[in-house]
Design a protein around this motif. Structure first.
Motif, mmCIF file in Angstrom:
data_model
loop_
_atom_site.group_PDB
_atom_site.id
_atom_site.type_symbol
_atom_site.label_atom_id
_atom_site.label_comp_id
_atom_site.label_asym_id
_atom_site.label_seq_id
_atom_site.Cartn_x
_atom_site.Cartn_y
_atom_site.Cartn_z
ATOM 1 N N PHE A 133 -8.104 -7.027 6.109
ATOM 2 C CA PHE A 133 -8.748 -7.006 4.807
ATOM 3 C C PHE A 133 -9.999 -7.882 4.826
ATOM 4 C CE2 PHE A 133 -5.978 -10.662 4.846
ATOM 5 C CZ PHE A 133 -6.642 -11.641 4.122
ATOM 6 N N ASN A 134 -10.879 -7.644 3.854
ATOM 7 C CA ASN A 134 -12.080 -8.452 3.644
ATOM 8 C C ASN A 134 -12.658 -8.141 2.267
ATOM 9 O OD1 ASN A 134 -14.344 -10.076 3.947
ATOM 10 N ND2 ASN A 134 -15.517 -8.462 4.987
ATOM 11 N N PRO A 135 -12.678 -9.071 1.321
ATOM 12 C CA PRO A 135 -12.116 -10.426 1.425
ATOM 13 C C PRO A 135 -10.736 -10.544 0.775
ATOM 14 C CG PRO A 135 -13.584 -10.347 -0.436
ATOM 15 C CD PRO A 135 -13.567 -8.951 0.137
ATOM 16 N N SER A 136 -10.288 -9.462 0.056
ATOM 17 C CA SER A 136 -9.050 -9.605 -0.709
ATOM 18 C C SER A 136 -8.021 -8.575 -0.275
ATOM 19 C CB SER A 136 -9.330 -9.474 -2.209
ATOM 20 O OG SER A 136 -9.869 -8.207 -2.508
ATOM 21 N N THR A 137 -6.770 -8.861 -0.589
ATOM 22 C CA THR A 137 -5.671 -7.965 -0.256
ATOM 23 C C THR A 137 -4.575 -8.121 -1.312
ATOM 24 O OG1 THR A 137 -4.180 -7.258 1.521
ATOM 25 C CG2 THR A 137 -4.464 -9.623 1.223
ATOM 26 N N VAL A 138 -3.648 -7.176 -1.354
ATOM 27 C CA VAL A 138 -2.551 -7.183 -2.321
ATOM 28 C C VAL A 138 -1.238 -7.369 -1.566
ATOM 29 C CG1 VAL A 138 -1.277 -5.855 -4.052
ATOM 30 C CG2 VAL A 138 -3.777 -5.756 -3.970
ATOM 31 N N ILE A 139 -0.405 -8.274 -2.070
ATOM 32 C CA ILE A 139 0.918 -8.542 -1.485
ATOM 33 C C ILE A 139 1.975 -8.150 -2.515
ATOM 34 C CG2 ILE A 139 2.470 -10.322 -0.577
ATOM 35 C CD1 ILE A 139 -0.042 -11.878 0.284
ATOM 36 N N GLU A 140 2.988 -7.452 -2.053
ATOM 37 C CA GLU A 140 4.018 -6.916 -2.943
ATOM 38 C C GLU A 140 5.397 -7.423 -2.515
ATOM 39 O OE1 GLU A 140 5.873 -2.539 -3.461
ATOM 40 O OE2 GLU A 140 3.710 -2.684 -3.753
ATOM 41 N N PHE A 141 6.218 -7.767 -3.484
ATOM 42 C CA PHE A 141 7.608 -8.159 -3.184
ATOM 43 C C PHE A 141 8.527 -7.623 -4.273
ATOM 44 C CE2 PHE A 141 5.796 -11.632 -5.638
ATOM 45 C CZ PHE A 141 6.775 -11.951 -6.559
ATOM 46 N N THR A 142 9.804 -7.464 -3.953
ATOM 47 C CA THR A 142 10.790 -6.956 -4.915
ATOM 48 C C THR A 142 11.976 -7.917 -4.988
ATOM 49 O OG1 THR A 142 12.012 -5.645 -3.289
ATOM 50 C CG2 THR A 142 10.140 -4.587 -4.361
ATOM 51 N N GLY A 157 15.527 -19.133 -4.340
ATOM 52 C CA GLY A 157 16.408 -20.281 -4.533
ATOM 53 C C GLY A 157 17.700 -20.200 -3.770
ATOM 54 N N LYS A 158 17.985 -19.098 -3.104
ATOM 55 C CA LYS A 158 19.219 -18.926 -2.351
ATOM 56 C C LYS A 158 19.038 -19.265 -0.882
ATOM 57 C CE LYS A 158 20.771 -15.223 -5.451
ATOM 58 N NZ LYS A 158 21.207 -13.803 -5.551
ATOM 59 N N GLY A 159 17.874 -19.791 -0.543
ATOM 60 C CA GLY A 159 17.614 -20.160 0.836
ATOM 61 C C GLY A 159 17.136 -19.010 1.710
ATOM 62 N N GLN A 160 16.842 -17.869 1.082
ATOM 63 C CA GLN A 160 16.339 -16.727 1.848
ATOM 64 C C GLN A 160 14.819 -16.838 2.017
ATOM 65 O OE1 GLN A 160 18.077 -13.795 -0.892
ATOM 66 N NE2 GLN A 160 19.158 -12.919 0.881
ATOM 67 N N ASN A 161 14.320 -16.513 3.220
ATOM 68 C CA ASN A 161 12.887 -16.569 3.519
ATOM 69 C C ASN A 161 12.483 -15.322 4.292
ATOM 70 O OD1 ASN A 161 12.159 -19.504 2.745
ATOM 71 N ND2 ASN A 161 13.955 -19.757 4.087
ATOM 72 N N ILE A 162 11.331 -14.762 3.913
ATOM 73 C CA ILE A 162 10.755 -13.617 4.642
ATOM 74 C C ILE A 162 9.292 -13.952 4.930
ATOM 75 C CG2 ILE A 162 10.271 -11.145 4.653
ATOM 76 C CD1 ILE A 162 12.372 -10.794 2.479
ATOM 77 N N THR A 163 8.858 -13.742 6.167
ATOM 78 C CA THR A 163 7.451 -14.001 6.526
ATOM 79 C C THR A 163 6.823 -12.747 7.115
ATOM 80 O OG1 THR A 163 8.064 -14.782 8.741
ATOM 81 C CG2 THR A 163 7.878 -16.440 6.992
ATOM 82 N N ARG A 164 5.533 -12.619 6.872
ATOM 83 C CA ARG A 164 4.738 -11.522 7.451
ATOM 84 C C ARG A 164 3.367 -12.056 7.837
ATOM 85 N NH1 ARG A 164 6.458 -6.275 7.122
ATOM 86 N NH2 ARG A 164 8.218 -5.831 5.732
ATOM 87 N N LYS A 165 2.641 -11.252 8.659
ATOM 88 C CA LYS A 165 1.300 -11.625 9.095
ATOM 89 C C LYS A 165 0.265 -10.719 8.431
ATOM 90 C CE LYS A 165 2.642 -13.242 13.719
ATOM 91 N NZ LYS A 165 2.447 -13.050 15.186
ATOM 92 N N MET A 166 -0.909 -11.264 8.206
ATOM 93 C CA MET A 166 -2.040 -10.465 7.722
ATOM 94 C C MET A 166 -3.308 -10.944 8.424
ATOM 95 S SD MET A 166 -2.458 -11.961 3.865
ATOM 96 C CE MET A 166 -2.480 -13.723 3.516
ATOM 97 N N THR A 167 -4.280 -10.055 8.550
ATOM 98 C CA THR A 167 -5.501 -10.347 9.301
ATOM 99 C C THR A 167 -6.709 -10.256 8.397
ATOM 100 O OG1 THR A 167 -4.515 -9.464 11.324
ATOM 101 C CG2 THR A 167 -6.910 -9.710 11.288
ATOM 102 N N LEU A 168 -7.460 -11.361 8.317
ATOM 103 C CA LEU A 168 -8.744 -11.387 7.605
ATOM 104 C C LEU A 168 -9.835 -11.098 8.625
ATOM 105 C CD1 LEU A 168 -10.571 -11.995 5.175
ATOM 106 C CD2 LEU A 168 -10.411 -14.422 5.750
ATOM 107 N N LEU A 169 -10.584 -10.028 8.401
ATOM 108 C CA LEU A 169 -11.599 -9.596 9.369
ATOM 109 C C LEU A 169 -12.932 -9.457 8.649
ATOM 110 C CD1 LEU A 169 -12.021 -8.751 12.313
ATOM 111 C CD2 LEU A 169 -11.522 -6.402 11.633
ATOM 112 N N LYS A 170 -13.835 -10.421 8.888
ATOM 113 C CA LYS A 170 -15.143 -10.404 8.217
ATOM 114 C C LYS A 170 -16.208 -9.849 9.132
ATOM 115 C CE LYS A 170 -14.307 -14.143 4.942
ATOM 116 N NZ LYS A 170 -14.775 -15.431 4.402
#
Length: 799
Positions: A724-733, A786-799
């Motif tokens: 993305f450049n410069p903004s992106t949208v992140i979605e969670f459920t 709050g239940k101690g669950q964690n999810i991670t992802r990567k994103m790339t900023l390309l200018k």
């Protein structure tokens, strides 16, 4: 006076004997006959001394005259005989070794005017006449140039003009030189009046435009072209357009110091190179790096394509049809190949070796533009590929244009029945033009029969989709297709009867426990839009439901299965959108179908119409290469306006028209797939049509469950777009109300931003991330609850 005249003759004769450098030859003609004994005068100016020179000759029995030994200089010619005279021809530049042939001079009888051109030269700002403006009429034939000056009232007139095609140009001190865009066709008996020209005063208001002229074609090194002539013709709705001229210097550089902003036609030419034309060039800001590639003549290692264009049925030739060759795998400098048919309907074009899509376009006498691709295809993505090999002559690349000499009569008819074969009266049957810009409607009769009668309709000779609908039944497109994009295309042209366009409408089920309904309005939120397309896509199964809005703009999906749906609205002349005001489904609101859901309204903005001819087209496929239909493709300009859109058909093909030179964003969106967004620079210099094939990858199917509207998982989805450049949208459920934190880190684990924090309800949520102040690179975003669950992802900023 006689002594001076004799002195000039003698001086010129003595000078010529010592410096025999150049020659001019031609004939003296009156009507259809050669004239012998005519006096031919050559007036010259020596560049070395500044002296005036006069040489004379007498035409022979076959009208021939000759100046075999002219010193270097600039010359004008005139012929006289028995009270008749020719227009002054010239200027001709004579240098050592220059021999000019066929410089014919045409006499007209005293008092008899065979043809003329006249008009007024005036100030484009004040509309006042410009006395003394220089007016030039330059013929396509070598050496035919007429000059005159405007009188005190700004009026000018040319008389007794040699038949041919001419370019009219006017100039005056303090004004920009101006040319008419179109050539004047002069024949005996042609009397053109009111050929007025507006000259723009020289001003410092505007922008500069410059760049370099270089050798193009198949070369890979940069070779500047000095001495190339570049013309900028400002386009307007009147023939009083403005033309600017420049010549490239020794480094190939050219520059127009001041030109008004606007749309221009650029022409670049130099002897030994193919003429370069760039249509609809947008000049809106200072530019100093525009590259003009000229292809050398005679060095092309490719082949030749030849063919004819004729009217269907009569086989009469079509003159001035435009043939365009779109290269598929070639350097950008080798694009923009165009040819036009001659009076006999024939064309030929030398092309570099490669693969091409060939198109033919023609404006008929009714003002209707017809375009097709070889071989008899209406869409660029369906065209047959024409391969050109070195040294090959590819013949019979022919086109047939539907004629309009006799208005064609077309009848299209069929029957509307239900699934048990009972006739369905009062069903509305609609003809949708291929590019979705026009529709015709009729109603079925008591026996279910309907018909359309078309006589020379403006939309003749193109493809149609046909639909049938009635309250209480599901809408259907021919041939038993559920949606517009999947419908079979029927091509209509010539005198014909198209029968058997039948429909079998399926009755709607009784309203069930779940339904979705609403209205489709114009942007004001109150004016209804009838016959809008409304498409509901279920997430995550991909099930598609389709209906039309009614006369009051209302629509309804009855008895839908429970789950989450994305709703897309589209209508002729309006910009489509997902509910609620989104161009991508990922940015849209998910509608939970649980019970009767009402008020799901669409408000559509009118699309800004334009006549720009540029096209972006291609094929949309899955990551596995399978064609994707029903993909919504939009083209957005730099100001954020949607200038055109399309839906991919059953083969995945799409085509969007309306592009001018500039930068655009092409977007493609279909539920179940990650949406696509990519910038493109459209340059008419690279051809009218740009190809962009699109591949969409599958989107994770864990936003919701098959039988409920609430997500069952704690989910973090891939950001969109990425890179993305410069903004992106992140979605969670979220499956239930939760305390969450969404944080962005760099690769060293340093916190960059907290995008969301606090208590969030169950459902789908989106947040935006702006990387304007960050450098290019890979970033981590993490969702924690709050239940101690964690999810991670990567994103790339390309200018």
């Amino acid at each position: 006076m006689k002594k001076v005249f004799l002195f000039l003759l003698l001086t010129g004769a003595l000078f010529a004997q010592n410096t025999l450098t150049g020659q001019i030859h031609g004939k003296v003609i009156a009507g259809n006959s050669y004239v012998s004994g005519a006096l031919v005068e050559a007036f010259g100016l020596s560049p070395a001394s500044g002296d005036s020179m006069l040489f004379t000759a007498t035409s022979g029995n076959t009208g021939d005259y000759s100046f075999p030994a002219l010193p270097s200089g600039i010359y004008y010619l005139k012929a006289r005989y028995n009270g008749a005279s020719s227009q002054q021809a010239g200027p001709f530049a004579i240098q050592p070794g220059i021999i000019l042939q066929n410089i014919n001079l045409y006499l007209s009888s005293t008092g008899v005017i065979t043809n003329s051109v006249s008009g007024i030269i005036f100030d484009a700002v004040t509309n006042t006449p410009i006395p003394g403006a220089a007016v030039t009429l330059t013929g396509n034939a070598a050496g035919i140039i007429y000059r005159t000056q405007a009188n005190i009232s700004g009026e000018y007139k040319f008389q007794n003009i040699t038949p041919g095609s001419y370019l009219l140009e006017a100039s005056a001190p303090g004004y920009q030189t101006t040319s008419l865009l179109a050539y004047l066709n002069i024949q005996n008996g042609t009397f053109l009046t009111g050929v007025n020209m507006a000259l723009m005063p020289v001003t410092t208001t505007g922008v500069f435009f410059g760049g370099h002229v270089r050798e193009g074609g198949m070369i890979t090194v940069v070779i500047p072209i000095p001495g190339a002539h570049i013309s900028l013709m400002r386009l307007s709705t009147t023939p009083d357009s403005i033309t600017f001229h420049a010549v490239s210097d020794s480094t190939g550089r050219f520059r127009f110091p001041v030109v008004p902003t606007g749309t221009y036609r650029l022409v670049a030419e130099k002897s030994g190179y193919l003429r370069k034309v760039v249509e609809n060039l947008q000049i809106t800001q200072n530019t100093d790096n525009y590259i003009i590639p000229l292809e050398p003549q005679g060095t092309n290692t490719g082949g030749k394509v030849k063919g004819t264009v004729s009217f269907d049925g009569t086989n009469l030739p079509v003159a001035q049809a435009k043939i365009e060759f779109l290269p598929l795998n070639m350097p950008p400098a080798a694009t923009n190949f165009v040819a036009f048919t001659g009076p006999e309907g024939r064309y030929e074009k030398q092309l570099p070796a490669g693969a091409y899509v060939v198109s033919c376009s023609y404006i008929n006498s009714a003002g209707v533009v017809y375009k097709e691709y070889f071989d008899n295809k209406l869409q660029v993505t369906e065209a047959d590929i024409v391969s050109v090999l070195p040294g090959q002559v590819k013949e019979n690349i022919n086109f047939g244009i539907p004629g309009v000499q006799n208005p064609p009569m077309v009848v299209l008819k069929g029957t509307v029945r239900d699934t048990v074969n009972n006739p369905v009266p009062q069903a509305m049957v609609t003809l949708w033009i291929l590019n979705d810009s026009l529709r015709l409607t009729t109603m079925s009769g008591p026996d279910g029969n309907y018909h359309f009668s078309l006589t020379n309709h403006p939309a003749m000779n193109v493809g149609y989709r046909v639909s049938a609908q009635k309250e209480g039944f599901k809408a259907e497109f021919y041939n038993n297709k559920p949606t517009f994009a999947l419908a079979d295309v029927i091509v209509i042209h010539g005198d014909t009867v198209v029968a058997g366009i039948d429909f079998s409408l399926e009755p709607l089920l009784s309203p069930g426990p779940s339904s979705i309904s609403g209205f489709v309005y114009q942007e004001d939120g109150t004016t209804p839009i009838a016959n809008a397309f409304v498409i509901a896509s279920k997430r995550p199964t991909g099930e598609i439901l389709f209906t039309f809005s009614g006369g009051n703009g209302s629509y309804s999906f009855a008895n839908v299965s429970p789950g989450g749906y994305y709703i897309l609205f589209a209508a002729t002349g309006f910009v489509p959108e997902f509910y609620n005001n989104a161009q991508m489904w990922e940015q849209a609101a998910l509608i939970p179908a649980s019970g009767a859901v009402t008020g799901i309204n669409g408000t559509l903005a009118a699309i800004v119409s334009n006549n720009n001819p540029g096209i972006v087209a291609g094929t949309i496929t899955t990551a596995e290469g399978q064609p994707l239909s029903e993909v919504y493709v939009s083209v957005v300009n730099e100001t954020g306006q949607v200038i055109g859109y399309a839906f991919s058909d059953a083969s995945g093909n799409y085509s969007v028209t309306g592009l001018a030179q500039g930068t655009y964003t092409v977007q493609a969106s279909k539920v179940q797939f990650n949406s696509f967004s990519q910038n493109m620079v459209y340059n008419p210099d690279a051809g009218l049509t740009h190809l962009m094939n699109i591949s969409l990858s599958s989107s994770p199917a864990d936003i919701g469950s098959d039988d409920g509207d609430i997500p069952e998982k704690f989910t973090l989805l891939s950001n969109y777009p990425n890179p993305f450049n410069p903004s992106t949208v992140i979605e969670f459920t979220l499956a239930g109300r939760s305390d969450i934190t969404l944080t962005v880190y760099d690769l060293f684990g340093r916190e960059i931003a907290v995008l969301a924090s606090g208590s969030y309800s169950a459902g789908r949520h989106t947040v935006s991330f702006d990387g304007s102040n960050l450098s290019s690179g890979v970033y981590i975003y993490k969702l924690s609850n709050g239940k101690g669950q964690n999810i991670t992802r990567k994103m790339t900023l390309l200018k």
